[in-house]
Design a protein around this motif. Structure first.
Motif, short mmCIF file in Angstrom:
data_model
loop_
_atom_site.label_atom_id
_atom_site.label_comp_id
_atom_site.label_asym_id
_atom_site.label_seq_id
_atom_site.Cartn_x
_atom_site.Cartn_y
_atom_site.Cartn_z
N LEU A 13 0.86 -1.18 0.00
CA LEU A 13 0.00 0.00 0.00
C LEU A 13 0.90 1.23 0.00
N LEU A 14 0.64 2.15 -0.94
CA LEU A 14 1.38 3.41 -1.02
C LEU A 14 0.37 4.54 -0.73
N PRO A 15 0.24 4.95 0.53
CA PRO A 15 -0.79 5.95 0.87
C PRO A 15 -0.51 7.29 0.18
N GLY A 16 -1.52 7.84 -0.45
CA GLY A 16 -1.43 9.18 -1.03
C GLY A 16 -0.39 9.35 -2.12
N PHE A 17 -0.03 8.27 -2.79
CA PHE A 17 1.06 8.31 -3.77
C PHE A 17 0.68 9.10 -5.03
#
Ligand code: SIN
Ligand code: FE2
Length: 210
Positions: free
Chosen positions: A20-24
């Motif tokens: 998961l890459l938050p706010g990427f």
């Protein structure tokens, strides 16, 4: 407070090759592109091989598009609704997909499909495995835009239950490694409003089909 979080986005390992890459992702730019792309290849509710209309409205851009039809699932270079090729994948989309894949450790990803999904409030996507691609060693890169949704990540079967992950605007999920062939789905989307697009969620899934 972590002053670096705005510069270097966090990468959260979900296990088994999922990340998961938050706010990427820059969702403002994505919304503008989706508006432009779907003026050419409009959103539509495809029919499943079982004869049902899908709740999620879909379109595609890129060399291939994913299609569900009474005859089965397939990838095709032509949009059956317009009879024309799918719109080209915007350079910014290619860059986003490559950079997200690299951040998760999957370098060299060159997507040839971007499936564009649109969810309204209450829309769900049944648990499934993405398995219509010839080349299954590349990851799936999935980008969320607009109102939040709960992503369900199962395992190689659905029997073990799901991990529920809330996906917000700009979040990117990557399914690679073992998780590439894991069941996943979207729970019915809860009522919410995005200031730009209203009560909608968009999702881009970048794939390598061929
Ligand atoms: C998909 O599995 O194709 C879409 C997942 C999502 O909407 O986040
Ligand atoms: Fe999927």
């Amino acid at each position: 407070m972590d002053l670096f979080s705005n510069i270097r986005p966090a990468v959260e390992a979900l296990g088994d090759g999922a990340f998961l890459l938050p706010g990427f992702a820059d969702s403002d730019a994505i919304i503008a592109e989706i508006t432009r792309l779907t003026a050419r290849s409009p959103f539509r509710h495809m029919t499943t091989p079982g004869g049902r209309k899908m709740q999620v409205a879909m379109s595609n851009c890129g060399r291939y598009g994913w299609i569900s039809a009474p005859t089965g699932y397939r990838y095709d270079t032509t949009d059956p609704l317009t009879g024309a090729p799918w719109p080209a994948m915007p350079t910014a989309f290619v860059t986003l997909a490559k950079q997200a894949a690299s951040a998760a450790g999957y370098s060299g990803f060159e997507p040839d499909v971007c499936l564009i999904n649109r969810y309204g409030v209450g829309t769900r996507l049944s648990p499934h495995i993405d398995q219509d691609e010839t080349e299954k060693s590349w990851p799936i890169v999935s980008v969320s835009v607009g109102i939040p949704a709960t992503f369900q990540l199962f395992g190689p079967t659905r029997s073990g239950g799901a991990r529920n992950i809330t996906l917000h605007d700009g979040d990117v999920i990557i399914l690679g490694g073992k998780a590439r062939m894991y069941y996943h789905g979207i729970r019915p989307v809860a009522a919410a409003t995005d200031p730009r697009i209203g009560a909608l969620r968009y999702n881009l899934t970048f794939r390598r089909a061929r």
